[in-house]
Design an enzyme around this catalytic site. Structure first.
Site, PDB file in Angstrom:
ATOM      1  N   HIS A 271      -9.647   1.301   4.722  1.00 45.23           N
ATOM      2  CA  HIS A 271      -8.393   1.510   5.453  1.00 45.23           C
ATOM      3  C   HIS A 271      -8.646   2.509   6.585  1.00 45.23           C
ATOM      4  O   HIS A 271      -9.424   3.452   6.427  1.00 45.23           O
ATOM      5  CB  HIS A 271      -7.308   2.029   4.496  1.00 45.23           C
TER       6      HIS A 271
ATOM      7  N   GLU B  74      -5.533  -4.691  10.538  1.00 46.64           N
ATOM      8  CA  GLU B  74      -4.495  -3.692  10.776  1.00 46.64           C
ATOM      9  C   GLU B  74      -4.787  -2.903  12.054  1.00 46.64           C
ATOM     10  O   GLU B  74      -5.563  -1.935  12.015  1.00 46.64           O
ATOM     11  CB  GLU B  74      -4.432  -2.709   9.606  1.00 46.64           C
TER      12      GLU B  74
ATOM     13  N   GLU C 229      -7.026   4.936   7.634  1.00 48.71           N
ATOM     14  CA  GLU C 229      -6.783   6.340   7.275  1.00 48.71           C
ATOM     15  C   GLU C 229      -7.981   6.911   6.526  1.00 48.71           C
ATOM     16  O   GLU C 229      -8.330   8.073   6.694  1.00 48.71           O
ATOM     17  CB  GLU C 229      -5.489   6.450   6.447  1.00 48.71           C
TER      18      GLU C 229
ATOM     19  N   SER D 160       3.274  -1.952  10.324  1.00 53.05           N
ATOM     20  CA  SER D 160       4.730  -2.013  10.532  1.00 53.05           C
ATOM     21  C   SER D 160       5.336  -3.377  10.189  1.00 53.05           C
ATOM     22  O   SER D 160       6.267  -3.831  10.863  1.00 53.05           O
ATOM     23  CB  SER D 160       5.093  -1.602  11.967  1.00 53.05           C
TER      24      SER D 160
ATOM     25  N   GLY E  84       2.390   2.445  10.704  1.00 53.24           N
ATOM     26  CA  GLY E  84       3.360   3.534  10.540  1.00 53.24           C
ATOM     27  C   GLY E  84       4.101   3.912  11.814  1.00 53.24           C
ATOM     28  O   GLY E  84       4.771   4.938  11.866  1.00 53.24           O
TER      29      GLY E  84
ATOM     30  N   LYS F 184       0.151   4.254  -0.315  1.00 58.88           N
ATOM     31  CA  LYS F 184      -0.498   5.451   0.239  1.00 58.88           C
ATOM     32  C   LYS F 184      -0.251   6.649  -0.691  1.00 58.88           C
ATOM     33  O   LYS F 184      -0.113   6.452  -1.892  1.00 58.88           O
ATOM     34  CB  LYS F 184      -0.008   5.697   1.672  1.00 58.88           C
TER      35      LYS F 184
ATOM     36  N   ASN G 182       0.867  -1.176   0.000  1.00 58.30           N
ATOM     37  CA  ASN G 182       0.000   0.000   0.000  1.00 58.30           C
ATOM     38  C   ASN G 182       0.904   1.225   0.000  1.00 58.30           C
ATOM     39  O   ASN G 182       1.481   1.577   1.020  1.00 58.30           O
ATOM     40  CB  ASN G 182      -0.887  -0.046   1.258  1.00 58.30           C
TER      41      ASN G 182
HETATM   42  P1  PGA Z   1       2.743   0.414   7.634  1.00 60.47           P
HETATM   43  O1  PGA Z   1       1.280   0.630   6.969  1.00 60.47           O
HETATM   44  O2  PGA Z   1       3.283  -0.871   7.081  1.00 60.47           O
HETATM   45  O3  PGA Z   1       3.537   1.623   7.194  1.00 60.47           O
HETATM   46  O4  PGA Z   1       2.540   0.361   9.108  1.00 60.47           O
HETATM   47  C1  PGA Z   1       0.401  -0.449   6.785  1.00 60.47           C
HETATM   48  C2  PGA Z   1      -0.895   0.047   6.195  1.00 60.47           C
HETATM   49  O5  PGA Z   1      -1.393   1.086   6.597  1.00 60.47           O
HETATM   50  O6  PGA Z   1      -1.463  -0.624   5.314  1.00 60.47           O
END
Ligand code: PGA
Length: 258
Positions: free
Chosen positions: A102, A174, A104, A220, A180, A12, A10
């Site tokens: 997601h 997640e 976000e 992460s 992140g 983003k 992803n």
């Molecule tokens: P990350 O993000 O691996 O940077 O923690 C995962 C995601 O939001 O899909």
């Protein structure tokens, strides 16, 4: 039943077109030495503006080892929905998967459970595969509502889908506090929640769909964590954010899932 692992990147809101093209080409170069059959399902999800170049790089290569996803869609076919892209349009741009729900998008763009469900239906109706995200906040985890919150997100997301549609969908668990932050969720705990999700799917759609659906962990994920995550009974792969932005770390994660 053996489920084919999935490693999805992803990206983003990152990567200009030239950078996206380079990253796709570098990932494919990194995977060159492996037979397609041995690889997990490898997916990259660039921003809308880089889908064209990413798709062109994938098609030009012709190796079929990496597939394309979008990070969002709208559930209507077309019309006065400024700023949105329909599933049909994303399919036309080469996407085979679409990430929905997601955290976000839920947090910053008010994506509700109902919208996730409508998007899942539109995606499946067009022959694409939804990657449905769910997960709890730190506050929810600390107050002990993780399982009930996630079960409710899953029940709402899968509402009125057929058993066949559910079987081919992908879910990504997640935990928001792990996204992140560099703080990966303990693998045994991630597996426990994912087994709970599978059990929820079983209640809704029966044993066969629950055995077939792929459920990924995200938050992460790094080359150092993937082996332990993949060794768990119910974790079928990973949705990778930060570590998918560099070809070497993403390729290492793919290798870790083989
Ligand atoms: P990350 O993000 O691996 O940077 O923690 C995962 C995601 O939001 O899909």
């Amino acid at each position: 039943m053996t489920r084919k692992p999935v490693i999805a990147g992803n990206w983003k809101m990152n990567k200009l077109q030239a950078e996206a093209k380079d990253l796709v080409n570098d990932v494919m170069a990194g995977l060159k030495q492996y037979d397609k059959e041995k690889l997990p399902e490898v997916i990259v999800a660039p921003v809308f503006t880089s889908l064209y170049v990413a798709n062109k790089a994938l098609t030009d290569c012709g190796c079929g080892k990496v597939r394309l996803a979008a990070q969002n869609c709208y559930f209507e076919k077309s019309g006065a929905f400024t700023g949105e892209a329909s599933v049909e349009m994303l399919k036309d741009a080469g996407c085979e998967y679409i990430i929905i729900g997601h955290s976000e998008r839920r947090q910053y763009f008010a994506e509700s459970d109902d919208m996730v469900n409508k998007k899942a239906k539109a995606i499946l109706a067009n022959g694409l595969i939804p990657i449905i995200c769910c997960g709890e906040s730190l506050e929810q985890r600390e107050s002990g509502v993780t399982d009930s919150h996630i079960a409710s997100q899953i029940k709402n997301a899968l509402k009125d889908l057929t058993q066949e549609e559910i079987a081919k969908s992908i879910i990504a668990y997640e935990p928001i506090w792990a996204i992140g932050t560099g703080k990966t969720c303990d693998s045994v705990e991630a597996n426990r929640v994912i087994a709970m999700i599978r059990n929820t799917v079983k209640e809704i759609a029966g044993e066969n769909s629950a055995e077939a659906i792929r459920i990924l962990y995200g938050g992460s994920v790094k080359p150092e964590t993937i082996k332990e995550q993949m060794a768990q009974s119910d974790i079928d792969g990973a949705l990778v954010g930060g570590a998918s932005l560099k070809a070497d770390s993403f390729v290492k994660i793919v290798e870790g899932a083989m």
